[in-house]
Design an enzyme around this catalytic site. Structure first.
Site, short mmCIF file in Angstrom:
data_model
loop_
_atom_site.label_atom_id
_atom_site.label_comp_id
_atom_site.label_asym_id
_atom_site.label_seq_id
_atom_site.Cartn_x
_atom_site.Cartn_y
_atom_site.Cartn_z
N SER A 173 48.61 51.47 30.44
CA SER A 173 49.36 51.92 31.62
C SER A 173 50.43 50.87 31.89
CB SER A 173 48.44 52.02 32.84
OG SER A 173 48.12 50.71 33.30
N TYR A 204 50.72 49.18 34.61
CA TYR A 204 50.02 48.03 35.21
C TYR A 204 49.52 47.10 34.10
CZ TYR A 204 45.70 45.61 36.27
OH TYR A 204 44.71 44.67 36.30
N HIS A 205 48.83 47.68 33.10
CA HIS A 205 48.32 46.84 32.01
C HIS A 205 49.47 46.20 31.25
CE1 HIS A 205 44.72 49.46 32.70
NE2 HIS A 205 44.15 48.28 32.61
N THR A 257 43.33 41.10 32.64
CA THR A 257 42.46 42.27 32.48
C THR A 257 42.03 42.46 31.03
OG1 THR A 257 42.48 44.68 32.50
CG2 THR A 257 44.60 43.64 32.46
N LYS A 314 50.46 42.95 32.65
CA LYS A 314 49.53 41.87 32.32
C LYS A 314 49.81 41.33 30.91
CE LYS A 314 46.97 41.92 36.08
NZ LYS A 314 46.79 40.77 36.95
P1 NAD Z 1 43.98 44.00 45.48
O1 NAD Z 1 45.12 44.93 45.45
O2 NAD Z 1 42.81 44.32 46.33
O3 NAD Z 1 44.49 42.53 45.86
C1 NAD Z 1 45.72 42.01 45.45
C2 NAD Z 1 46.28 41.23 46.62
O4 NAD Z 1 47.55 40.67 46.24
C3 NAD Z 1 46.55 42.12 47.84
O5 NAD Z 1 45.98 41.54 49.00
C4 NAD Z 1 48.07 42.20 47.93
O6 NAD Z 1 48.53 42.33 49.26
C5 NAD Z 1 48.49 40.89 47.27
N1 NAD Z 1 49.82 40.94 46.65
C6 NAD Z 1 50.29 41.86 45.75
N2 NAD Z 1 51.58 41.59 45.44
C7 NAD Z 1 51.92 40.47 46.13
C8 NAD Z 1 53.11 39.71 46.24
N3 NAD Z 1 54.25 40.06 45.60
N4 NAD Z 1 53.12 38.61 47.05
C9 NAD Z 1 52.00 38.25 47.73
N5 NAD Z 1 50.85 38.95 47.67
C10 NAD Z 1 50.81 40.04 46.89
O7 NAD Z 1 43.51 43.81 43.94
P2 NAD Z 1 42.17 43.15 43.36
O8 NAD Z 1 41.27 44.24 42.95
O9 NAD Z 1 41.69 42.10 44.29
O10 NAD Z 1 42.74 42.47 42.05
C11 NAD Z 1 43.20 41.12 42.06
C12 NAD Z 1 43.63 40.72 40.66
O11 NAD Z 1 42.51 40.86 39.76
C13 NAD Z 1 44.74 41.61 40.13
O12 NAD Z 1 45.73 40.84 39.49
C14 NAD Z 1 44.05 42.50 39.13
O13 NAD Z 1 44.90 42.81 38.07
C15 NAD Z 1 42.88 41.65 38.66
N6 NAD Z 1 41.77 42.51 38.22
C16 NAD Z 1 41.09 43.28 39.13
C17 NAD Z 1 40.05 44.10 38.67
C18 NAD Z 1 39.25 44.97 39.61
O14 NAD Z 1 38.32 45.66 39.15
N7 NAD Z 1 39.55 44.98 40.89
C19 NAD Z 1 39.73 44.14 37.30
C20 NAD Z 1 40.46 43.34 36.41
C21 NAD Z 1 41.48 42.53 36.89
#
Ligand code: NAD
Length: 396
Positions: free
Chosen positions: A186, A188-189, A145, A192
């Site tokens: 946070s 969460y961050h 992120t 990362k």
């Molecule tokens: P999301 O929550 O929709 O998807 C994450 C998926 O990972 C989910 O389907 C969840 O069930 C699965 N998961 C979580 N923990 C798990 C585990 N221990 N074992 C197996 N599966 C697991 O999130 P997203 O928005 O698709 O984000 C995906 C990645 O991209 C994240 O790492 C997030 O930090 C990063 N990201 C997202 C955004 C955004 O705007 N959505 C921005 C920056 C970074």
């Protein structure tokens, strides 16, 4: 390429899995479906009616003739199952989306704080450890992120991961490149940030090939592939914990609710459209670092906006009103954000801008599914300030 997409049932992972499959790669999705379980826990639901993972995969196969495999594995808990999957599937690359990704959820309660740290740190470490143990030459691409940089950049342009610093030693000045100093906003961050240290260690110690994508806030819902069939629809979160700022504005506008701007709305954030996100993931897969290289870092974002400007943009398109509400986060009221994103542009990325894509998003997603909105879920309920558990006395 054979590619394992970890977290492939989520908002970013599902469209990425479809895109990679459409581009001719052999894809297997790994997910423990925890995001769906958190929806049940919070009493929330995607605005779009997402189908179960098996139905999604079957629809993709029916539409395109292409098969996407799947495995239900908790990456934070079951290292052995993931190692077995690597040994059987022998992927060329692993794309790691599988973490708890909502900053507000990570700050919600002591239980969600501990869950976020345990889940994210263990999942990432188990993946790294299993890749080493498998003996395979796997390229790991992780979705990180922009939030690791923090938002107070004092007017400088944020480089792609590494900062040139001049330090003064006994023989005079020495210039070095260091990981950009992290400033998570946070828990969460913070996970990362911990991921970054684990990646640096494994790249150096085990010569793993690792790419870390420092991603901005993803906006939009559909990609060319998810739009092929109603059953492939992507999730769209709009609740106070998982709904990111632009999606919240779009839903508020669609149901005639004022656009709730936290604080002064002077926070500047980085954004990327979901179609560009899936392209960037493939570009990163096609340009891996060599074994022994340091972690390759891309800034995966295409534009920056102040929150109040975004609200004005959406209000201008929809006629919605704008309302200022207290900011639940602990952060500066106003910040500048200048970001270097030349690496993906040099590889051929042609960004979709907000000014081109926003109206379509309002019409095709927010207005279309407005009848499914639960207004009670929109306000942000998680607050950043620590609170004592009831019954524990304050320090004298
Ligand atoms: P999301 O929550 O929709 O998807 C994450 C998926 O990972 C989910 O389907 C969840 O069930 C699965 N998961 C979580 N923990 C798990 C585990 N221990 N074992 C197996 N599966 C697991 O999130 P997203 O928005 O698709 O984000 C995906 C990645 O991209 C994240 O790492 C997030 O930090 C990063 N990201 C997202 C955004 C955004 O705007 N959505 C921005 C920056 C970074």
């Amino acid at each position: 390429m054979k590619i394992a997409v970890l977290g492939g049932d989520g908002f970013c992972g599902w469209p990425a899995a479809l895109h990679l499959s459409a581009r001719g790669h052999d894809v297997v999705v790994v997910d423990n479906l925890s995001r769906r379980a958190i929806d049940v826990q919070l009493g929330t639901e995607s605005l779009t009616p997402i189908r179960g993972l098996d139905e999604r995969r079957a629809a993709w196969q029916e539409r395109t003739g292409r098969r996407i495999g799947s495995a239900q594995i908790d990456l934070a808990e079951d290292h052995e199952a993931f190692l077995d999957l690597l040994v059987v599937e022998r992927p060329d690359a692993v794309v790691h989306f599988a973490e708890q990704r909502a900053a507000p959820y990570s700050m919600r309660t002591p239980a969600t704080k501990r869950y976020t740290v345990d889940n994210n740190v263990n999942a990432t470490h188990n993946v790294l450890c299993a890749v080493v143990e498998s003996g395979l030459d796997v390229h790991l691409v992780h979705l990180g992120t922009m939030g690791v940089y923090g938002y107070g950049t004092a007017g400088m342009r944020i480089p792609e991961g590494y900062l040139d610093v001049e330090v003064h030693g006994p023989q005079g000045g020495v210039t070095q490149q260091i990981l950009y100093p992290s400033q998570p906003g946070s828990l969460y961050h913070m996970t990362k940030v911990l991921d970054q240290t684990m990646f640096a260690f494994y790249a150096k110690n085990d010569r793993l090939r690792i790419t870390d994508l420092h991603q901005g806030i993803v906006w939009g819902t559909s990609t060319a592939e998810t739009a092929l069939d109603e059953r492939l629809v992507n999730r769209f979160d709009y609740d106070g914990d998982y709904g990111t700022v632009l999606n919240r504005f779009l839903v508020q506008a669609a149901v005639g609710h004022p656009l709730t701007v936290h604080g002064t709305g002077g926070q500047t954030r980085a954004f990327i459209h979901i179609q560009d996100m899936v392209r960037c993931v493939e570009l990163a897969l096609l340009h891996p670092p060599a074994a022994g290289d340091r972690v390759k870092i891309f800034n995966q974002m295409t534009e920056t906006h102040r929150v109040r400007d975004l609200a004005r943009l959406v209000a201008g398109l929809t006629g919605a009103e704008v309302e200022l509400v207290p900011n639940p986060r602990q952060e500066s009221a106003e910040n500048e954000l200048h970001v270097d994103n030349g690496a993906f542009l040099d590889l051929g990325l042609r960004p979709t801008t907000l000014s081109e894509g926003l109206l379509l998003e309002v019409e095709q997603t927010a207005v279309r599914w407005a009848h499914r909105v639960d207004l009670a879920r929109i306000p942000a309920r998680s607050v950043w300030n620590a609170r004592r558990r009831p019954g524990i006395p304050a320090r004298p």
